[in-house]
Design a protein around this motif. Structure first.
Motif, PDB file in Angstrom:
ATOM      1  N   PRO A 240       7.091  -2.070  -0.847  1.00 51.06           N
ATOM      2  CA  PRO A 240       7.069  -0.984   0.136  1.00 51.06           C
ATOM      3  C   PRO A 240       6.061   0.106  -0.254  1.00 51.06           C
ATOM      4  N   GLY A 241       5.084   0.329   0.605  1.00 52.45           N
ATOM      5  CA  GLY A 241       4.090   1.380   0.378  1.00 52.45           C
ATOM      6  C   GLY A 241       3.079   1.078  -0.716  1.00 52.45           C
ATOM      7  N   LYS A 242       3.043  -0.163  -1.183  1.00 57.55           N
ATOM      8  CA  LYS A 242       2.098  -0.516  -2.258  1.00 57.55           C
ATOM      9  C   LYS A 242       1.553  -1.911  -2.006  1.00 57.55           C
ATOM     10  N   ASN A 243       0.344  -2.144  -2.490  1.00 58.43           N
ATOM     11  CA  ASN A 243      -0.228  -3.480  -2.380  1.00 58.43           C
ATOM     12  C   ASN A 243      -1.137  -3.705  -3.581  1.00 58.43           C
ATOM     13  N   ALA A 244      -0.972  -4.865  -4.207  1.00 57.44           N
ATOM     14  CA  ALA A 244      -1.869  -5.260  -5.308  1.00 57.44           C
ATOM     15  C   ALA A 244      -2.620  -6.492  -4.836  1.00 57.44           C
ATOM     16  N   VAL A 245      -3.956  -6.431  -4.908  1.00 55.75           N
ATOM     17  CA  VAL A 245      -4.768  -7.507  -4.328  1.00 55.75           C
ATOM     18  C   VAL A 245      -5.827  -7.951  -5.334  1.00 55.75           C
ATOM     19  N   ILE A 246      -6.025  -9.247  -5.451  1.00 56.59           N
ATOM     20  CA  ILE A 246      -7.228  -9.725  -6.148  1.00 56.59           C
ATOM     21  C   ILE A 246      -8.002 -10.613  -5.195  1.00 56.59           C
ATOM     22  N   TYR A 247      -9.295 -10.613  -5.398  1.00 55.40           N
ATOM     23  CA  TYR A 247     -10.183 -11.172  -4.401  1.00 55.40           C
ATOM     24  C   TYR A 247     -11.362 -11.772  -5.156  1.00 55.40           C
ATOM     25  N   ALA A 248     -11.633 -13.062  -4.950  1.00 56.62           N
ATOM     26  CA  ALA A 248     -12.766 -13.674  -5.658  1.00 56.62           C
ATOM     27  C   ALA A 248     -13.796 -14.165  -4.659  1.00 56.62           C
ATOM     28  N   THR A 249     -15.056 -13.969  -4.984  1.00 62.27           N
ATOM     29  CA  THR A 249     -16.119 -14.454  -4.106  1.00 62.27           C
ATOM     30  C   THR A 249     -16.556 -15.834  -4.599  1.00 62.27           C
ATOM     31  N   LEU A 259      -5.632  -1.767  -6.230  1.00 64.37           N
ATOM     32  CA  LEU A 259      -4.260  -1.258  -6.270  1.00 64.37           C
ATOM     33  C   LEU A 259      -4.202  -0.159  -5.211  1.00 64.37           C
ATOM     34  N   VAL A 260      -3.437  -0.408  -4.170  1.00 64.34           N
ATOM     35  CA  VAL A 260      -3.394   0.529  -3.034  1.00 64.34           C
ATOM     36  C   VAL A 260      -1.984   1.114  -2.980  1.00 64.34           C
ATOM     37  N   PHE A 261      -1.883   2.404  -2.749  1.00 65.93           N
ATOM     38  CA  PHE A 261      -0.538   2.999  -2.710  1.00 65.93           C
ATOM     39  C   PHE A 261      -0.466   4.165  -1.733  1.00 65.93           C
ATOM     40  N   LYS A 262       0.748   4.309  -1.204  1.00 66.23           N
ATOM     41  CA  LYS A 262       1.023   5.418  -0.285  1.00 66.23           C
ATOM     42  C   LYS A 262       1.122   6.704  -1.102  1.00 66.23           C
ATOM     43  N   TYR A 263       0.559   7.770  -0.590  1.00 64.74           N
ATOM     44  CA  TYR A 263       0.617   9.050  -1.312  1.00 64.74           C
ATOM     45  C   TYR A 263       0.635  10.166  -0.261  1.00 64.74           C
ATOM     46  N   PRO A 264       1.543  11.154  -0.427  1.00 65.90           N
ATOM     47  CA  PRO A 264       1.790  12.080   0.692  1.00 65.90           C
ATOM     48  C   PRO A 264       0.590  12.922   1.151  1.00 65.90           C
ATOM     49  N   THR A 265      -0.225  13.396   0.213  1.00 66.76           N
ATOM     50  CA  THR A 265      -1.374  14.211   0.640  1.00 66.76           C
ATOM     51  C   THR A 265      -2.618  13.700  -0.073  1.00 66.76           C
ATOM     52  N   SER A 266      -3.775  13.964   0.500  1.00 70.83           N
ATOM     53  CA  SER A 266      -4.996  13.496  -0.139  1.00 70.83           C
ATOM     54  C   SER A 266      -5.129  14.144  -1.519  1.00 70.83           C
ATOM     55  N   MET A 391      -1.380  -4.690   5.877  1.00 72.32           N
ATOM     56  CA  MET A 391      -1.630  -4.605   4.432  1.00 72.32           C
ATOM     57  C   MET A 391      -0.490  -3.969   3.663  1.00 72.32           C
ATOM     58  N   ILE A 392       0.057  -2.871   4.217  1.00 73.83           N
ATOM     59  CA  ILE A 392       1.037  -2.123   3.427  1.00 73.83           C
ATOM     60  C   ILE A 392       2.251  -1.757   4.273  1.00 73.83           C
ATOM     61  N   PRO A 393       3.104  -2.720   4.531  1.00 76.81           N
ATOM     62  CA  PRO A 393       4.337  -2.347   5.238  1.00 76.81           C
ATOM     63  C   PRO A 393       5.115  -1.302   4.425  1.00 76.81           C
TER      64      PRO A 393
END
Ligand SMILES: Cc1cc2nc3c(=O)[nH]c(=O)nc-3n(C[C@H](O)[C@H](O)[C@H](O)COP(=O)(O)OP(=O)(O)OC[C@H]3O[C@@H](n4cnc5c(N)ncnc54)[C@H](O)[C@@H]3O)c2cc1C
Length: 436
Positions: A240-249, A259-266, A391-393
């Motif tokens: 919830p509110g977070k996503n960890a992704v790896i991506y290979a070309t 590493l993407v995460f929800k955060y209340p203010t910029s 991406m980030i439910p």
């Protein structure tokens, strides 16, 4: 008029310069004289990534003298892959660069959604969620686009690396520019193509916070050794509110980690050190032991190429002021959650250059550029809501429902069910004019 310098709070442009129509032209000049004086012959562009060199390509082709100033000491190649699709493909084809860019196509085969124990819940075609067109779209490293455009323009454009605009002063005949290096120059117009955190926008229009629409997330991007056997694919683990992704070309190089995460203010509302960015990201993933998250956090801690930013869009009431106009992310960042920023930069550059070349004066060119491109951009900016949901439910229930949908898609047609939503229409919603 007083110049506007970095660090000052007063703009030399005052409020938005009133647009002059043909009927407002000075009566002591002939129409032809006035037109010649107002036609654009020299342009300074700030930023050498996508929008800047794409503008240079077209402006030079129209016989305009172009200088590009870039704060980095050289062109930055490589980087994370981005998608070019829809109307932007047409813009690239008109440049004659489609085959070249397509040769650098990353060709991601699948996105896998994993559970805490690493089990893959579903593996689907990327186009199934992006609305892209396999075989036509270009998925390419951002720096490859920049390199292709730079190579195509370096002989016709004056590139100034390792420099930046320090102050601008507009007057009746042009804009006097002082660079941080101390050099000076005068240009008919200045184009800010210097990204989400645009220097030109800050100098001329004011602080970024007035125009930033913070989407509510931050991300840390970095490379990590590809010990996962991943080839042309992504794996994503959502909480919830977070996503960890790896991506290979497809180049056998390191994988990209996000590493993407929800955060209340910029978090950028106050200044952040490099250590602050790493601490914040690590804190947001503290206690998450699923999948390879601890390994990713460890790699983030020491990454030499950490790229941390807020997920933000830019909404400006107007994209130009006097002789200064903005393009690409500087004018209308869409955020990576829309997947459309590079495409918007390429399309906007084509239209802005075409309007500058064909309109009698810069102010009517800026006006028609904005009129043509803004509705298209705003439609694409709105795609961020779909990106967020995918991406980030926010909750575990939403993650479970999303995974169930992907599982069905994967089972029904090998993950190749193309989403029947409107994204594809939105990507192509603008028809490009022919500027000759
Ligand atoms: C992780 C991630 C994934 C993305 N994925 C996608 C995707 O899948 N599809 C997509 O279309 N888009 C994607 N994007 C967005 C895309 O990268 C941007 O929309 C695009 O690069 C915008 O191009 P631009 O030329 O306007 O600005 P930028 O690429 O931000 O370039 C701005 C340039 O200006 C320079 N600059 C900055 N300040 C100054 C200064 N003071 N003086 C001189 N130069 C300066 C910078 O060094 C840089 O070269 C993604 C972005 C990120 C971060």
């Amino acid at each position: 008029m007083k110049p506007w310098r970095r660090g000052s709070t007063e703009s030399p442009f005052g409020s938005r310069t009133a647009k002059r129509s043909w009927n407002d032209r000075p009566q002591n000049k002939t129409g032809l004289q006035d037109m010649c004086e107002r036609a654009v012959k020299t342009v300074l562009i700030s930023g050498a990534s996508i929008a800047g060199p794409a503008l240079a390509f077209w402006l030079a082709r129209y016989g305009i003298d172009v200088t590009v100033v870039e704060k980095a000491s050289s062109l930055r190649g490589g980087g994370y892959p981005v998608d070019v699709r829809g109307t932007a493909i047409e813009a690239v084809e008109r440049m004659g660069l489609y085959a070249q860019m397509r040769a650098a196509h990353v060709d991601t085969q699948s996105i896998g959604f994993v559970e805490a124990n690493g089990a893959v819940v579903a593996k689907i075609d990327p186009e199934a969620i992006t609305g892209g067109v396999r075989g036509k779209d270009i998925e390419i490293r951002r720096g490859e686009i920049a390199t292709t455009l730079y190579t195509a323009t370096k002989d016709t454009t004056n590139y100034k690396f390792n420099d930046s605009i320090d102050a601008l002063q507009e007057h009746a005949d042009g804009v006097n520019v002082t660079f941080v290096s101390g050099e000076t120059g005068t240009y008919d117009i200045v184009i800010g193509a210097d990204g989400l955190h645009s220097n030109t926008r800050a100098l001329v229009f004011g602080h970024e916070s007035q125009f930033e629409r913070y989407i509510g997330y931050c991300f840390a991007g970095f490379t990590i050794p590809n010990t996962f056997g991943l080839d042309r694919g992504a794996l994503a683990y959502a909480l919830p509110g977070k996503n960890a992704v790896i991506y290979a070309t497809n180049d056998g190089g390191p994988a990209f980690a996000f590493l993407v995460f929800k955060y209340p203010t910029s978090p950028f509302r106050k200044s952040l050190t490099d250590a602050d960015k790493r601490d914040l990201t690590a804190r947001m993933f503290e206690g998450v032991n699923g999948w390879i998250v601890p390994q990713m956090v460890g790699a983030m801690r020491t990454a030499k190429d950490l790229f941390f930013d807020s997920v933000s869009q830019i909404y400006m009431p107007v994209w130009s002021k006097g002789r200064v106009v903005l393009a690409g992310d500087a004018a209308h960042a869409t955020s990576f959650m829309s997947g459309q920023g590079s495409s918007m930069a390429l399309v906007g550059a084509y239209v802005l250059a075409g309007e500058i070349a064909t309109k009698a004066d810069y102010s009517s060119a800026f006006e028609s550029y904005e009129k043509l491109v803004r509705p298209f951009v705003e439609m694409n900016q709105a795609l961020v809501d779909k990106g967020k949901r995918t991406m980030i439910p926010d909750t575990q229930e939403e993650i479970d429902a999303r995974n169930e949908m992907f599982r069905k898609m994967a089972a029904e047609a090998g993950g190749k069910v193309l989403e029947k939503d409107s994204s594809r229409l939105i990507h192509s919603a603008l028809t490009l004019a022919d500027y000759g």
